[in-house]
Enzyme design. Structure first.
Site, PDB file in Angstrom:
ATOM      1  N   THR A 126       0.825  -1.209   0.000  1.00 28.51           N
ATOM      2  CA  THR A 126       0.000   0.000   0.000  1.00 28.51           C
ATOM      3  C   THR A 126       0.860   1.259   0.000  1.00 28.51           C
ATOM      4  O   THR A 126       0.594   2.218  -0.733  1.00 28.51           O
ATOM      5  CB  THR A 126      -0.932   0.004   1.223  1.00 28.51           C
ATOM      6  OG1 THR A 126      -1.738  -1.177   1.197  1.00 28.51           O
ATOM      7  CG2 THR A 126      -1.831   1.224   1.221  1.00 28.51           C
ATOM      8  N   GLN A 161      -5.270  -2.223  -2.915  1.00 28.90           N
ATOM      9  CA  GLN A 161      -5.132  -0.870  -2.387  1.00 28.90           C
ATOM     10  C   GLN A 161      -4.415  -0.018  -3.433  1.00 28.90           C
ATOM     11  O   GLN A 161      -3.404  -0.438  -4.009  1.00 28.90           O
ATOM     12  CB  GLN A 161      -4.336  -0.872  -1.085  1.00 28.90           C
ATOM     13  CG  GLN A 161      -5.000  -1.627   0.061  1.00 28.90           C
ATOM     14  CD  GLN A 161      -4.654  -3.109   0.080  1.00 28.90           C
ATOM     15  OE1 GLN A 161      -4.158  -3.659  -0.909  1.00 28.90           O
ATOM     16  NE2 GLN A 161      -4.910  -3.762   1.197  1.00 28.90           N
ATOM     17  N   GLN A 183     -10.047   2.102  -3.500  1.00 26.36           N
ATOM     18  CA  GLN A 183      -9.643   1.623  -2.170  1.00 26.36           C
ATOM     19  C   GLN A 183      -8.379   2.341  -1.710  1.00 26.36           C
ATOM     20  O   GLN A 183      -7.369   2.365  -2.410  1.00 26.36           O
ATOM     21  CB  GLN A 183      -9.406   0.117  -2.198  1.00 26.36           C
ATOM     22  CG  GLN A 183      -9.068  -0.475  -0.827  1.00 26.36           C
ATOM     23  CD  GLN A 183      -8.983  -2.000  -0.838  1.00 26.36           C
ATOM     24  OE1 GLN A 183      -9.314  -2.634  -1.825  1.00 26.36           O
ATOM     25  NE2 GLN A 183      -8.541  -2.566   0.269  1.00 26.36           N
ATOM     26  N   ASP A 184      -8.438   2.942  -0.507  1.00 27.05           N
ATOM     27  CA  ASP A 184      -7.281   3.619   0.097  1.00 27.05           C
ATOM     28  C   ASP A 184      -6.805   4.803  -0.743  1.00 27.05           C
ATOM     29  O   ASP A 184      -5.628   4.898  -1.105  1.00 27.05           O
ATOM     30  CB  ASP A 184      -6.123   2.634   0.315  1.00 27.05           C
ATOM     31  CG  ASP A 184      -6.436   1.578   1.368  1.00 27.05           C
ATOM     32  OD1 ASP A 184      -7.570   1.573   1.868  1.00 27.05           O
ATOM     33  OD2 ASP A 184      -5.545   0.779   1.694  1.00 27.05           O
ATOM     34  N   ASP A 205     -12.117   2.593   2.953  1.00 26.31           N
ATOM     35  CA  ASP A 205     -11.038   3.218   3.731  1.00 26.31           C
ATOM     36  C   ASP A 205     -10.356   4.325   2.935  1.00 26.31           C
ATOM     37  O   ASP A 205      -9.130   4.438   2.904  1.00 26.31           O
ATOM     38  CB  ASP A 205      -9.993   2.176   4.145  1.00 26.31           C
ATOM     39  CG  ASP A 205     -10.605   1.016   4.932  1.00 26.31           C
ATOM     40  OD1 ASP A 205     -11.674   1.207   5.546  1.00 26.31           O
ATOM     41  OD2 ASP A 205     -10.018  -0.079   4.926  1.00 26.31           O
ATOM     42  N   ARG A 261     -13.784   2.629  10.161  1.00 28.30           N
ATOM     43  CA  ARG A 261     -13.408   1.319  10.689  1.00 28.30           C
ATOM     44  C   ARG A 261     -12.233   1.525  11.633  1.00 28.30           C
ATOM     45  O   ARG A 261     -11.323   2.308  11.346  1.00 28.30           O
ATOM     46  CB  ARG A 261     -13.011   0.372   9.552  1.00 28.30           C
ATOM     47  CG  ARG A 261     -14.110   0.105   8.548  1.00 28.30           C
ATOM     48  CD  ARG A 261     -13.876  -1.190   7.787  1.00 28.30           C
ATOM     49  NE  ARG A 261     -12.651  -1.202   7.007  1.00 28.30           N
ATOM     50  CZ  ARG A 261     -12.126  -2.309   6.483  1.00 28.30           C
ATOM     51  NH1 ARG A 261     -12.710  -3.484   6.687  1.00 28.30           N
ATOM     52  NH2 ARG A 261     -11.025  -2.250   5.758  1.00 28.30           N
ATOM     53  N   TRP A 263      -9.157   0.854  12.552  1.00 26.75           N
ATOM     54  CA  TRP A 263      -7.887   0.230  12.165  1.00 26.75           C
ATOM     55  C   TRP A 263      -6.964   0.138  13.372  1.00 26.75           C
ATOM     56  O   TRP A 263      -6.287  -0.850  13.577  1.00 26.75           O
ATOM     57  CB  TRP A 263      -7.253   1.045  11.037  1.00 26.75           C
ATOM     58  CG  TRP A 263      -6.050   0.403  10.410  1.00 26.75           C
ATOM     59  CD1 TRP A 263      -5.664  -0.904  10.511  1.00 26.75           C
ATOM     60  CD2 TRP A 263      -5.089   1.029   9.564  1.00 26.75           C
ATOM     61  NE1 TRP A 263      -4.518  -1.122   9.781  1.00 26.75           N
ATOM     62  CE2 TRP A 263      -4.143   0.045   9.187  1.00 26.75           C
ATOM     63  CE3 TRP A 263      -4.932   2.330   9.078  1.00 26.75           C
ATOM     64  CZ2 TRP A 263      -3.057   0.332   8.355  1.00 26.75           C
ATOM     65  CZ3 TRP A 263      -3.861   2.601   8.249  1.00 26.75           C
ATOM     66  CH2 TRP A 263      -2.929   1.621   7.898  1.00 26.75           C
TER      67      TRP A 263
END
Length: 346
Positions: A126, A161, A183-184, A205, A261, A263
């Site tokens: 990521t 990601q 995503q991300d 996220d 969320r 994390w």
């Protein structure tokens, strides 16, 4: 050369920004080092898709031209166009300002994902998937789109990601920028950061990391076809002075969206005076499969009196309870004090 009006505007933004940083100068994380900001530009560089109009045709070449261990404010003006390149600012090149021709006109894009193999022969992960990465303090970006073009992954897919921008340094500001991905999207990794009038788009996220960041008047847009999550904040200790604060923002889009969320075990995210479209799940947040985080985390505090919260979370708060005094403190930016930015002429 930069015009006097633009020079004055940069100085005003910088001064307001320094005031905000001083409001949270007690941070004890190793990344927060003492340094004196540079307000007056000493070097101007132009980047343009048209060779005759710029000093460089690519953004990375312009950044590479800045001296190592830079000690003055460098302003890079980026002309209109789509710059398809992967860009990184090393930690030796502080005090950089990037000014675009408009977020819809100046676009920096790439399409890496975490599962893609890098030059070393290993998966990027990521962290290294970012289209644009900032590792130096006192960074400013204005009127630019940062984009990761990787397609939105199906639910449950691994290694997809795809970061549009990663900020891993202290004292950064983003004004009128767009962050587009799935995503991300925005890796708010480490440091104190200020986001004003920004647009952030993603599915899962799409604002994540362990920064101490203040988001003011931003538009957060979900593109999920099923369940998604807006934030994933990674505060792992009760003593860490990190978290995300969203003030006067709006949340729109598709799918069913968790506001956050957990994390980190002590994740902390605050929304105040924020419009929420009819996509927010009634639960509001997810404990990342760890019931202990339901006790220890303060993942999402939602002020129910946020304007137009048509589909917002049931109840005044989610996570641990807030009394009126605490709520007032979060509204005023005690988590990330950014009131001084209101004085900036943007």
């Amino acid at each position: 050369m930069v015009t006097s009006n633009k020079s004055n505007e940069l100085v005003m933004v910088e001064k307001a920004y320094v005031n905000w940083v001083k409001m949270h100068a007690s941070s004890k994380q190793p990344v927060f080092k003492k340094a004196k900001n540079k307000l007056k530009p000493c070097l101007n560089i132009k980047v343009s898709k048209k060779p005759r109009l710029g000093d460089f045709a690519t953004l990375q070449k312009a950044i590479n031209a800045v001296p190592a261990i830079n000690l003055c404010r460098v302003v890079i003006f980026i002309g209109a166009g789509t710059y398809r390149e992967k860009v990184e600012i090393p930690n030796t090149k502080a005090y950089m300002s990037l000014i675009g021709a408009g977020a819809d006109k100046t676009i920096v894009e790439w399409d890496d994902t975490a599962d893609r193999t890098g030059q070393s022969g290993r998966k990027l992960g990521t962290f290294a998937s970012a289209t644009f990465a900032v590792n130096s303090p006192y960074f400013i970006a204005k009127n630019i789109t940062f984009k990761n073009n990787a397609p939105s992954p199906p639910s449950g897919a691994l290694g997809k990601q795809a970061v549009a921008l990663r900020i891993s340094a202290d004292k950064a500001a983003f004004i009128g920028c767009k962050f587009v991905g799935a995503q991300d999207t925005l890796y708010d990794h480490l440091g104190r950061h200020y986001f004003k009038d920004c647009y952030i788009e993603g599915s899962v996220d799409f604002i994540f990391g362990n920064g101490l960041s203040y988001y003011k008047d931003c538009h957060l847009h979900a593109i999920s076809n099923s369940y998604g999550a807006l934030t994933a904040q990674k505060r792992d200790s009760f003593l860490q002075e990190t978290g995300f604060s969203f003030v006067n923002c709006k949340i729109t889009g598709s799918g069913a969206l968790y506001l956050g969320r957990a994390w980190g075990t002590f994740s902390r995210v605050v929304f105040s005076y924020t419009y929420m479209d009819k996509i927010i799940t009634s639960r509001g947040w997810y404990n990342w499969g760890d019931k202990n985080r339901e006790i220890l985390t303060a993942i999402v505090f939602v002020f129910a009196y946020a304007a137009g919260a048509a589909g917002a979370v049931d109840g005044a708060e989610r996570g641990r309870g807030l009394d009126k005094g605490m709520m007032h403190g979060f509204k005023q930016g005690s988590l990330v004090s950014g009131d001084h930015h209101k004085k900036a002429s943007l």
